[in-house]
Design a protein around this motif. Structure first.
Motif, PDB file in Angstrom:
ATOM      1  N   VAL A 165       1.019  -1.271   0.142  1.00 29.58           N
ATOM      2  CA  VAL A 165      -0.020   0.042  -0.141  1.00 29.58           C
ATOM      3  C   VAL A 165       1.016   1.305  -0.039  1.00 29.58           C
ATOM      4  CG1 VAL A 165      -0.170  -0.167   2.546  1.00 29.58           C
ATOM      5  CG2 VAL A 165      -2.038   1.351   1.298  1.00 29.58           C
ATOM      6  N   VAL A 166       0.506   2.352  -0.662  1.00 30.56           N
ATOM      7  CA  VAL A 166       1.212   3.544  -0.745  1.00 30.56           C
ATOM      8  C   VAL A 166       0.207   4.412  -0.123  1.00 30.56           C
ATOM      9  CG1 VAL A 166       2.040   5.575  -2.202  1.00 30.56           C
ATOM     10  CG2 VAL A 166       2.433   2.865  -2.844  1.00 30.56           C
ATOM     11  N   TYR A 167       0.737   5.187   1.043  1.00 30.06           N
ATOM     12  CA  TYR A 167      -0.125   6.390   1.735  1.00 30.06           C
ATOM     13  C   TYR A 167       0.515   7.752   1.391  1.00 30.06           C
ATOM     14  CZ  TYR A 167      -2.046   2.778   4.619  1.00 30.06           C
ATOM     15  OH  TYR A 167      -2.581   1.740   5.238  1.00 30.06           O
ATOM     16  N   VAL A 168      -0.430   8.470   0.584  1.00 29.38           N
ATOM     17  CA  VAL A 168      -0.045  10.094   0.098  1.00 29.38           C
ATOM     18  C   VAL A 168      -0.857  10.901   1.063  1.00 29.38           C
ATOM     19  CG1 VAL A 168       0.187  11.529  -1.798  1.00 29.38           C
ATOM     20  CG2 VAL A 168       0.278   9.133  -2.060  1.00 29.38           C
ATOM     21  N   ILE A 169      -0.024  11.587   1.895  1.00 28.89           N
ATOM     22  CA  ILE A 169      -0.586  12.833   2.774  1.00 28.89           C
ATOM     23  C   ILE A 169      -0.667  13.851   1.721  1.00 28.89           C
ATOM     24  CG2 ILE A 169      -0.350  14.314   4.696  1.00 28.89           C
ATOM     25  CD1 ILE A 169       1.547  11.905   5.993  1.00 28.89           C
ATOM     26  N   GLU A 170      -1.689  14.656   1.340  1.00 27.12           N
ATOM     27  CA  GLU A 170      -1.802  15.760   0.569  1.00 27.12           C
ATOM     28  C   GLU A 170      -1.707  16.934   1.673  1.00 27.12           C
ATOM     29  OE1 GLU A 170      -4.108  15.809  -2.979  1.00 27.12           O
ATOM     30  OE2 GLU A 170      -5.068  14.126  -2.174  1.00 27.12           O
ATOM     31  N   ASN A 171      -0.627  17.513   1.857  1.00 25.23           N
ATOM     32  CA  ASN A 171      -0.277  18.441   3.052  1.00 25.23           C
ATOM     33  C   ASN A 171      -0.754  19.804   2.403  1.00 25.23           C
ATOM     34  OD1 ASN A 171       0.399  20.380   4.873  1.00 25.23           O
ATOM     35  ND2 ASN A 171       2.607  19.641   4.844  1.00 25.23           N
ATOM     36  N   ASN A 172      -2.012  20.239   2.436  1.00 21.35           N
ATOM     37  CA  ASN A 172      -2.489  21.553   2.082  1.00 21.35           C
ATOM     38  C   ASN A 172      -2.411  22.520   3.066  1.00 21.35           C
ATOM     39  OD1 ASN A 172      -4.715  21.340   3.653  1.00 21.35           O
ATOM     40  ND2 ASN A 172      -6.013  20.492   2.027  1.00 21.35           N
ATOM     41  N   GLN A 173      -1.651  22.317   4.292  1.00 21.51           N
ATOM     42  CA  GLN A 173      -1.185  23.339   4.939  1.00 21.51           C
ATOM     43  C   GLN A 173      -2.183  23.700   6.273  1.00 21.51           C
ATOM     44  OE1 GLN A 173       2.289  24.084   4.394  1.00 21.51           O
ATOM     45  NE2 GLN A 173       2.044  22.993   2.357  1.00 21.51           N
ATOM     46  N   PHE A 174      -3.455  23.309   6.115  1.00 23.84           N
ATOM     47  CA  PHE A 174      -4.382  23.990   7.056  1.00 23.84           C
ATOM     48  C   PHE A 174      -5.164  22.954   7.429  1.00 23.84           C
ATOM     49  CE2 PHE A 174      -3.097  27.804   4.970  1.00 23.84           C
ATOM     50  CZ  PHE A 174      -2.617  28.751   6.191  1.00 23.84           C
ATOM     51  N   ALA A 175      -5.365  21.725   6.903  1.00 26.09           N
ATOM     52  CA  ALA A 175      -6.313  20.797   7.536  1.00 26.09           C
ATOM     53  C   ALA A 175      -7.614  21.342   7.268  1.00 26.09           C
ATOM     54  CB  ALA A 175      -6.048  20.206   8.942  1.00 26.09           C
ATOM     55  N   MET A 176      -8.432  21.467   8.281  1.00 25.05           N
ATOM     56  CA  MET A 176      -9.816  22.131   8.072  1.00 25.05           C
ATOM     57  C   MET A 176      -9.559  23.578   7.916  1.00 25.05           C
ATOM     58  SD  MET A 176     -12.605  19.901  10.322  1.00 25.05           S
ATOM     59  CE  MET A 176     -13.672  21.220   9.691  1.00 25.05           C
ATOM     60  N   GLY A 177      -8.674  24.257   8.844  1.00 27.99           N
ATOM     61  CA  GLY A 177      -8.650  25.550   9.174  1.00 27.99           C
ATOM     62  C   GLY A 177      -7.506  25.970  10.194  1.00 27.99           C
ATOM     63  N   THR A 178      -6.596  24.980  10.661  1.00 32.66           N
ATOM     64  CA  THR A 178      -5.596  25.122  11.322  1.00 32.66           C
ATOM     65  C   THR A 178      -4.232  25.117  10.994  1.00 32.66           C
ATOM     66  OG1 THR A 178      -6.942  24.195  13.412  1.00 32.66           O
ATOM     67  CG2 THR A 178      -4.801  24.384  13.891  1.00 32.66           C
TER      68      THR A 178
END
Length: 315
Positions: A165-178
């Motif tokens: 399995v390959v896990y990819v974290i799409e780090n868009n910097q804010f999660a919901m808003g934090t």
């Protein structure tokens, strides 16, 4: 540079962008109910990652799923119809924005519970290994999911049982808003892989070719060695967490700085540099025609019949 590959990647990213922009418009017209989490700005991750997969590989993601569905080859008509809750949608109008599915393409959702898809992806990949298949699973998640218990459970089992399995974290910097600095002690989220341990990589999520490269290596590792990988793709969403989020927790300057590196804009300019302007214009028009057709199809499609409200339930 391979012209066919370049144009294919450009078309797929633009297709997602225009789909999302029309979805935003339909939401403001109150034709889409519930939540709507747009993928605008992150297109290079989905397109780059899924472009190297085989047909027998599984794909799972969270509720920001429209882009992944389309990148996997999902039908734009069925996707738009699902947003409008129509019977012709990819989940027959029952799933809505957060629950896109395409079983023939092994796109298994669209999960509304944060992190829930992580251990399930390990299960799908384990099944492929158990049956002697060369299929793998790729699981995309947001940076907000890395502190969820299911993240630990999924990665711990993947490493222990040597699951492809390959896990990819799409780090868009804010999660919901934090902001990320308030939820993580380091800006290198792939370091979480060391605790299990498993291979890890960090990549520029705005560079579709860089994403392709690291996913290709991770998929090869999973397929040939039955080993998992954790990848962090650093990216950015241009809109708020959902259409209900005004995103006042970040500055306009920050957004504009990321937009300057927009993956669609950059690749389109590269095409023109290579003498492919007319081809780019042709693709732009074809994508526009496709998305407008999808909107018309969705608006003209029927809602599910009331008597079918309990169809597809377990009991």
């Amino acid at each position: 540079m391979d012209q066919e590959l370049l144009t294919d990647l450009y078309r797929k990213m633009l297709r997602i962008r225009r789909f999302e922009e029309e979805a935003a418009r339909l939401y403001t017209e109150k034709k889409i109910g519930g939540f709507l989490h747009l993928y605008i700005g992150q297109e290079a991750v989905a397109v780059g990652a899924l472009s190297v997969l085989q047909d027998n590989d599984y794909v799972m993601t969270a509720y920001r799923c429209h882009g992944h569905y389309l990148a996997r080859g999902g039908n734009s008509r069925a996707g738009m119809a699902e947003l409008l809750g129509k019977e012709t949608g990819c989940a027959k109008g029952r799933g809505g924005s957060m629950h896109f599915y395409d079983i023939p393409r092994r796109f298994m959702g669209g999960w509304g519970i944060i992190g829930a898809q992580i251990p399930v992806a390990a299960g799908l990949a384990f099944a492929e290994k158990y049956m002697g298949s060369d299929g793998i699973a790729i699981c995309l998640l947001g940076d907000g999911a890395i502190n969820i218990g299911a993240f630990h459970e999924g990665l711990a089992l993947a490493a222990l049982w040597k699951i492809p399995v390959v896990y990819v974290i799409e780090n868009n910097q804010f999660a919901m808003g934090t902001p990320l600095e308030k939820t993580a002690t380091t800006d290198d989220l792939s370091i979480r892989a060391l605790g299990y341990p498993m291979a890890r990589e960090t990549v520029d999520g705005h560079d579709v070719f860089a994403v392709r490269s690291v996913i290709h290596a991770a998929a090869k590792r999973a397929r040939e060695q039955q080993l998992p990988t954790l990848i962090e793709a650093k990216t950015y969403r241009y809109r708020g967490h959902s259409m209900a989020d005004p995103a006042k927790y970040r500055t306009a300057q920050d957004v504009e700085a990321w937009k300057a590196r927009d993956p669609i804009k950059v690749l389109g300019e590269k095409m023109e540099t290579l003498g492919m302007k007319s081809l780019r214009d042709q693709i732009d028009q074809e994508v526009e025609d496709e998305i407008q057709d999808a909107v018309r199809f969705a608006e003209e499609s029927p809602f599910p019949a009331p008597e079918t409200a309990l169809d597809y339930t377990y009991v």
